[in-house]
Design an enzyme around this catalytic site. Structure first.
Site, short mmCIF file in Angstrom:
data_model
loop_
_atom_site.label_atom_id
_atom_site.label_comp_id
_atom_site.label_asym_id
_atom_site.label_seq_id
_atom_site.Cartn_x
_atom_site.Cartn_y
_atom_site.Cartn_z
N HIS A 92 22.27 -5.03 86.86
CA HIS A 92 23.65 -5.37 87.09
C HIS A 92 23.99 -4.31 88.47
CE1 HIS A 92 27.54 -5.74 88.56
NE2 HIS A 92 27.74 -4.89 88.94
N ASP A 121 13.40 -16.69 118.73
CA ASP A 121 12.95 -16.78 117.51
C ASP A 121 13.21 -14.88 117.07
OD1 ASP A 121 11.66 -17.09 114.25
OD2 ASP A 121 11.73 -19.23 114.50
N TRP A 157 21.16 2.58 87.30
CA TRP A 157 20.24 1.56 88.28
C TRP A 157 19.52 3.14 89.55
CZ3 TRP A 157 20.75 2.45 93.62
CH2 TRP A 157 21.94 3.72 93.83
N SER A 185 9.15 -5.95 100.55
CA SER A 185 10.17 -6.75 101.66
C SER A 185 11.27 -6.19 102.85
CB SER A 185 10.47 -7.98 99.94
OG SER A 185 11.28 -8.55 101.11
N SER A 186 11.73 -5.10 102.40
CA SER A 186 12.80 -4.50 102.94
C SER A 186 12.35 -4.31 104.28
CB SER A 186 13.29 -3.60 101.71
OG SER A 186 14.39 -4.22 100.92
N HIS A 269 20.73 7.74 99.40
CA HIS A 269 22.34 8.01 100.02
C HIS A 269 22.05 7.16 101.25
CE1 HIS A 269 26.22 8.83 101.07
NE2 HIS A 269 25.86 9.09 102.45
N GLU A 271 20.42 4.39 101.63
CA GLU A 271 20.33 3.53 100.72
C GLU A 271 22.20 2.97 100.85
OE1 GLU A 271 18.71 1.27 100.36
OE2 GLU A 271 19.53 0.01 98.73
N TYR A 273 24.42 3.85 102.77
CA TYR A 273 24.75 3.66 104.72
C TYR A 273 23.80 1.60 105.32
CZ TYR A 273 28.05 7.28 104.77
OH TYR A 273 29.45 7.38 104.15
N SER A 284 33.24 -5.50 113.35
CA SER A 284 33.70 -5.65 115.19
C SER A 284 33.32 -6.88 115.86
CB SER A 284 32.12 -4.22 115.44
OG SER A 284 32.85 -3.24 114.50
N HIS A 318 25.24 15.26 97.69
CA HIS A 318 26.33 15.51 96.66
C HIS A 318 26.67 14.51 95.84
CE1 HIS A 318 27.87 12.02 100.22
NE2 HIS A 318 26.33 11.72 98.84
N HIS A 319 25.43 14.13 95.33
CA HIS A 319 25.78 12.75 94.13
C HIS A 319 24.96 13.68 93.08
CE1 HIS A 319 26.01 8.96 95.90
NE2 HIS A 319 25.00 9.49 97.15
N THR A 344 33.11 7.83 110.17
CA THR A 344 33.90 5.97 109.43
C THR A 344 34.85 6.66 109.93
OG1 THR A 344 32.41 6.92 107.73
CG2 THR A 344 33.91 6.11 107.47
N LYS A 347 35.45 4.65 112.91
CA LYS A 347 35.22 2.90 113.41
C LYS A 347 36.68 1.81 112.67
CE LYS A 347 30.82 2.82 112.71
NZ LYS A 347 30.45 1.62 113.61
N ARG A 466 30.94 7.24 82.79
CA ARG A 466 31.05 5.41 83.55
C ARG A 466 29.31 6.05 82.35
NH1 ARG A 466 27.59 6.68 88.88
NH2 ARG A 466 26.59 4.57 89.06
C1 HEM Z 1 34.00 8.41 104.37
C2 HEM Z 1 32.32 7.97 103.14
C3 HEM Z 1 32.00 8.95 102.29
C4 HEM Z 1 31.79 9.70 101.02
C5 HEM Z 1 32.44 10.74 101.96
C6 HEM Z 1 31.31 9.27 100.08
C7 HEM Z 1 30.74 10.29 99.02
C8 HEM Z 1 29.94 10.21 97.78
C9 HEM Z 1 30.30 10.56 97.05
C10 HEM Z 1 30.58 12.18 97.07
C11 HEM Z 1 29.84 10.30 95.92
C12 HEM Z 1 29.28 11.14 94.59
C13 HEM Z 1 29.78 10.80 93.58
C14 HEM Z 1 29.69 11.24 92.19
O1 HEM Z 1 28.74 10.82 91.60
O2 HEM Z 1 29.86 12.57 91.67
C15 HEM Z 1 29.75 8.97 95.98
C16 HEM Z 1 28.56 8.38 95.43
C17 HEM Z 1 28.89 6.73 96.03
N1 HEM Z 1 28.97 6.36 97.13
FE1 HEM Z 1 30.17 7.48 98.04
N2 HEM Z 1 30.35 8.44 100.02
C18 HEM Z 1 31.77 7.19 101.16
C19 HEM Z 1 30.93 6.00 101.74
C20 HEM Z 1 29.85 5.07 100.65
C21 HEM Z 1 29.79 4.17 101.18
C22 HEM Z 1 30.17 3.78 102.94
C23 HEM Z 1 29.09 3.04 100.37
C24 HEM Z 1 28.71 2.37 100.60
C25 HEM Z 1 28.71 0.97 100.73
C26 HEM Z 1 29.52 3.70 99.62
C27 HEM Z 1 28.36 4.38 97.70
C28 HEM Z 1 28.95 5.03 96.75
C29 HEM Z 1 27.72 4.55 95.57
C30 HEM Z 1 27.01 3.43 96.22
C31 HEM Z 1 27.53 5.83 94.85
C32 HEM Z 1 27.48 6.10 93.32
C33 HEM Z 1 25.96 5.71 93.16
C34 HEM Z 1 25.96 6.26 91.49
O3 HEM Z 1 26.06 7.37 90.83
O4 HEM Z 1 25.52 4.94 90.78
N3 HEM Z 1 29.73 5.69 99.65
N4 HEM Z 1 30.24 8.29 97.51
CU CU Z 2 26.07 9.29 99.26
#
Ligand code: HEM
Ligand code: CU
Ligand code: CU
Lengths: 541, 373
Positions: A92, A121, A157, A185-186, A269, A271, A273, A284, A318-319, A344, A347, A466
């Site tokens: 998924h 084009d 994933w 591809s990307s 990370h 990714e 963004y 916008s 931070h992950h 952020t 914006k 999770r």
């Molecule tokens: C203010 C902006 C953001 C901050 C400060 C932030 C911070 C964080 C942090 C600290 C984690 C880790 C959490 C953990 O696993 O304990 C996290 C996870 C995640 N964030 Fe954000 N994030 C922000 C915005 C975004 C945006 C814009 C996206 C994507 C469009 C995003 C997608 C994700 C994803 C996919 C994960 C989890 C990945 C995984 O463990 O499977 N975040 N974020």
């Molecule tokens: Cu991140």
């Protein structure tokens, strides 16, 4: 600049270059039926292919989410066994990230960038064809691995080693291969976007006049080129660790499993963004149109996007707060992550101020855009909370994180893609979509998506990890509500399919500029847009 | 129609609502650190709410009052350096204010000096192994919820999936140091009441600590995806007074002594095939069936079958080798550390005779003890 443009264009596509000067109906000579789509080098055809592919993947990944939510409807193991459950969560995630969100943005880039910058084009049309057509193969490989003996990828994933190496199913080589193809591809897509934007802008379209969608995609493309090879490296090391006896991530052979996570998140990370910057561009475009007012703070939007992109390389760990890093590293990554909230925030403030004292109307694209601003901000808030390292020790790997990233990805990225589809459908098809159905789709989606994801915050705070197929009974009620929201959200997307099909088939004729407040070169072309966007460069005010 | 919907909703939710007691927020926990973490969580939550109220408030005001349908005419400002500097600097200041307490708490959390007791926690698929450094106590803690509850043949107990056969017993008011590591994949030891979540990485050791303020039973779970049993390796801590803890330690040491005597006695025993099979089946179901399945068929492509397998029907020494020392680099653990010689003998006998393997072999504790000597 202009001569370079011409030169590049003629090198890239000699055949089309000669056709450019002919009438627009020349494409009747092009192959018909399936061959038209297989051989096409046209940015609109390829954009359409990407968008349909993305929608099919969205439904495929969605079906897996339905399996997950059905299993979690009640405590106990009812429908699937844990190993299959893990395959569902893994695939998924992979399908949604690499199959639904990223190709949708590439599809939008293909359709819109040439029209927005006044080009005929994309700059590299043959590569464009190739970068799309390898994707279906990648996903066929990935999805077919689910039917192999031992099953498909079941390690999340994020495929942390050694779960994905010594302990993974036999099909892991297929997973690795499919990720490689997606990455190629990307990268090709990104190169094409950069070359197009740098070289094919109409005379007078200088940098600070670029529509924000073009800007955000340009920056996204650089991020892609920077990090997709890192992902390729990570999967290759997984491959050799599993099959060829290396020990990159194996402590027994001198490797380090935590190093895998550093490499993965150095890709991961940026990714995330990659999956949101183009959304910023879309919002916008839409908010000013339906506020009938110019975007507030254009240049600060550009700078904010660039600073987010740069900062996104400094926050990956931070992950990984719970992996046991030195305190100073934890502090560094905490501060940098908190810092990302500043651009952020800029914006969001800019969009709200754009709406302020505008003359607002709420057609479907604007409804999705407004929902995006509110719900993405909620995801930003939970992101900020997750940045606080001591608190992250409690949130990490719980449903709180699941809630966070679904707010930013579903109500963020996906809602912006929906908004974009409604906004530009008249340009693509030449027909207005059914506004009533569009609104029904919006309200069903926005209500169900919150029933689906908001309670997940509570589950996480109450202690539900999770990626578990079964849970303690105290979590039962909330999971049931979440599942109901999930089914409702899944079904609501069929309305979207209906709207799009109806709009392609017919409907009220769309004028060149169907939205009163719209601004941008794409609206100077007739609807539907001609096969080749601008055969002669437009005049830029 | 509406009534029907209402009835359906009541039917779905009512039976559960009575049993519902899920907290909707993080809990404060029972250590000083967990209290601080809770405070941080609440502060940042309130800050977010406050910002949300302002931003969404402005936005909703505009959405209501600056609509075209209300005759609003668009203004045409689109820039203001002052405003933009303000909303860059202000959040920055808020973040700095937030970072200060966060930094202090984090530094305190990572200070593992001067511990009075050290417990090593080893994750393995899918159970926890606790060993007390200076007390010479060592045991595995397995999920205690029976399969029948998981599969819905029996009603689920109060602590469904959050109960273990042997909890980790810890004293209150003493600084306890935890060392985390793993035997196979990455696990993560999470006890919300202590605000501890630390990964157990194979080949590496992580440290953290707790000083428990309150006696009681605290429950947690593995937090890092570790394979198919990830949802089934709970953590239970029983916090007791220091005095009670000391008695518990001596009783454990006495029990360990008794067990050693029993093991010694087992070496000279010779049990019948039936007795070995009966004991072996129990051991198999609790330690082996998760992977090799109760019917011995395994999961094709992931876990090999034992029914009719070369190992289970071939030479006894090879079979013992696989069970005692495991297969390094695979999910097959070394059970020599976890089970007694008697249990190992029984389970190997069981595997060699169950599911039509019918080798007729019996393996005795002494055979296990002699293996590899
Ligand atoms: C203010 C902006 C953001 C901050 C400060 C932030 C911070 C964080 C942090 C600290 C984690 C880790 C959490 C953990 O696993 O304990 C996290 C996870 C995640 N964030 Fe954000 N994030 C922000 C915005 C975004 C945006 C814009 C996206 C994507 C469009 C995003 C997608 C994700 C994803 C996919 C994960 C989890 C990945 C995984 O463990 O499977 N975040 N974020
Ligand atoms: Cu991140
Ligand atoms: Cu686990």
């Amino acid at each position: 600049m202009n001569t370079l443009t011409r030169e590049l264009n003629s090198v890239a596509e000699p055949a089309d270059q000669t056709q450019l000067h002919e009438e627009d109906h020349h494409h009747h000579q092009a192959p018909k039926g399936i061959w038209r789509w297989l051989l096409t080098t046209n940015h609109k055809d390829i954009g359409t292919l990407y968008l349909w592919f993305s929608f099919i993947m969205f439904l495929t990944g969605g079906t897996m989410a339905m399996v997950i939510r059905a299993e979690l409807f009640q405590p106990g193991l009812q429908l699937v066994e844990p190993n299959f459950f893990n395959q569902m969560t893994t695939v998924h995630g992979l399908v949604m990230v690499f199959g639904a969100v990223m190709p949708a943005f590439t599809g939008l880039a293909n359709w819109l960038i040439p029209m927005m910058i006044g080009a005929p084009d994309m700059a590299l049309p043959r590569m464009n064809n190739w970068s799309f057509w390898i994707l279906p193969f990648a996903f066929t490989i990935l999805l077919s691995s689910l039917f192999m003996e031992g099953g498909g990828p079941n390690f999340g994933w994020t495929f942390y080693a050694p779960l994905s190496t010594s302990f993974s199913p036999d099909s892991t080589a297929l997973f690795v291969f499919s990720i490689h193809i997606m990455g190629i591809s990307s990268i090709m897509g990104a190169i094409n976007v950069i070359v197009t934007i740098v070289n094919l802008r109409a005379p007078g379209m200088n940098w600070m006049k670029l529509p924000l969608f073009v800007w955000t995609w340009l920056i996204t493309a650089f991020l892609l080129i920077a990090v997709m090879p890192v992902l390729a490296g990570a999967v290759t090391m997984v491959l050799t660790d599993k099959y060829f006896g290396t020990s990159f991530f194996e402590a027994a052979g001198g490797g380090d499993p935590v190093m895998f996570q550093h490499i993965f998140w150095f890709f991961g990370h940026p990714e995330v963004y990659i999956m949101i910057l183009p959304s910023f561009g879309i919002i916008s475009a839409i908010v000013p149109t339906f506020s009938r007012k110019k975007l507030f703070g254009y240049s600060s939007m550009v700078y904010a996007t660039a600073s987010i992109a740069i900062l996104s390389f400094l926050v990956w760990a931070h992950h990984m707060f719970t992996t046991g890093m030195p305190v100073f590293a934890e502090l560094f990554f905490m501060y940098c992550t908190m810092l990302i909230a500043v651009p952020t925030g800029v914006k969001i403030f800019n969009w709200v101020t754009t709406m302020w004292r505008g003359s607002i109307s709420f057609e479907t694209p604007m409804l999705f855009a407004v929902a995006f601003i509110i719900l993405f901000t909620i995801g930003g808030f939970s992101g900020l909370m997750l940045a606080i390292t001591p608190a992250d020790f409690q949130y990490h790997d719980t449903y709180f994180v699941v809630a966070h990233f679904h707010y930013v990805l579903v109500t963020g990225a996906i809602f912006s893609i929906m908004a974009a589809a409604y906004y530009w459908l008249p340009k693509w098809t030449g027909h207005m979509y059914d506004e009533r159905l569009g609104r029904i789709h919006f309200w069903c989606s926005v209500i169900s998506v919150n029933v689906l994801f908001f309670p997940m915050h509570f589950l996480g705070l109450a202690g539900m990890p999770r990626r578990i197929p079964d849970y303690a009974i105290q979590f039962a009620d909330v999971n049931q509500i979440v599942s109901i929201g999930g089914f409702a959200f899944g079904l609501s997307q069929l309305i979207f399919l209906a709207v799009v099909l109806k709009c392609i088939r017919g409907g009220e004729k769309a004028p060149a500029k169907p939205w009163e407040g719209a601004d941008g070169l794409e609206w100077t072309l007739p609807s539907p847009a001609p096969y080749h966007s601008f055969s002669t460069p437009p005049e830029i005010k | 129609m509406k009534q029907w919907l209402y009835c359906a909703l009541v039917l779905v939710f009512a039976p559960h609502l009575a049993a519902a007691e899920m907290p909707l927020n993080m809990t404060q926990g029972v250590t000083e650190i967990s209290g601080k973490v809770y405070d941080l969580h609440m502060t940042i939550l309130y800050i977010c709410c406050a910002i949300g109220v302002v931003v969404f408030g402005v936005m909703i005001y505009a959405m209501i009052n600056h609509r075209k349908s209300k005759g609003a005419v668009a203004a045409n400002f689109h820039e203001s350096t002052k405003v933009e500097i303000a909303w860059t600097v202000l959040p920055f200041i808020i973040l700095i204010l937030m970072a200060i307490p966060a930094t202090k708490t984090l530094v305190a959390m990572e200070d593992t000096h001067d511990a009075e007791l050290t417990v090593k926690i080893t994750g393995s698929q899918w159970k926890w192994h606790y060993s007390y450094f200076d007390q010479d106590i060592d045991f595995y803690s397995n999920l205690a919820t029976p399969m029948s509850q998981i599969e819905g043949e029996e009603t689920k107990g109060e602590n469904y999936l959050l109960e273990v056969d042997k909890p980790l017993v810890l004293p209150t008011h003493r600084k306890i140091r935890f060392l985390m590591t793993s035997d196979d994949v990455i696990h993560s030891w999470w006890l919300p009441a202590f605000a501890i979540k630390k990964d157990a990485n194979p080949g590496f050791i992580n440290e953290t600590w707790a000083r428990i303020d309150q006696e009681g039973i605290y429950r947690g779970q593995c937090a890092e995806l570790c394979g198919k049993g990830h949802g089934f390796m709970p953590i239970v801590v029983q916090a007791v007074s220091a005095a009670e803890f000391d008695t518990w330690v001596s009783s454990q040491q006495a029990a360990a002594g008794a067990a050693a005597v029993e093991a010694e006695a087992a070496l000279s025993q010779s049990l019948s095939l039936e007795a070995l099979m009966a004991q072996g089946e129990q051991v198999y179901m609790s330690h082996c069936a998760a992977c090799h399945q109760p019917n011995g068929m395994g999961l094709p492509g992931i876990f090999p079958p034992l029914k009719g397998s070369a190992v289970a029907t071939g030479p006894i020494a090879d079979h013992l080798e696989a069970v005692i020392n495991g297969r390094p680099g695979t999910a097959m653990q070394a059970f020599g550390k976890q089970l007694t010689a008697q249990e190992l003998a029984a389970v190997v006998t069981f595997e060699r005779n169950a599911w039509d393997n019918n080798t007729g072999d019996t393996v005795q504790a002494a055979d296990v003890d002699n293996h590899g000597k």
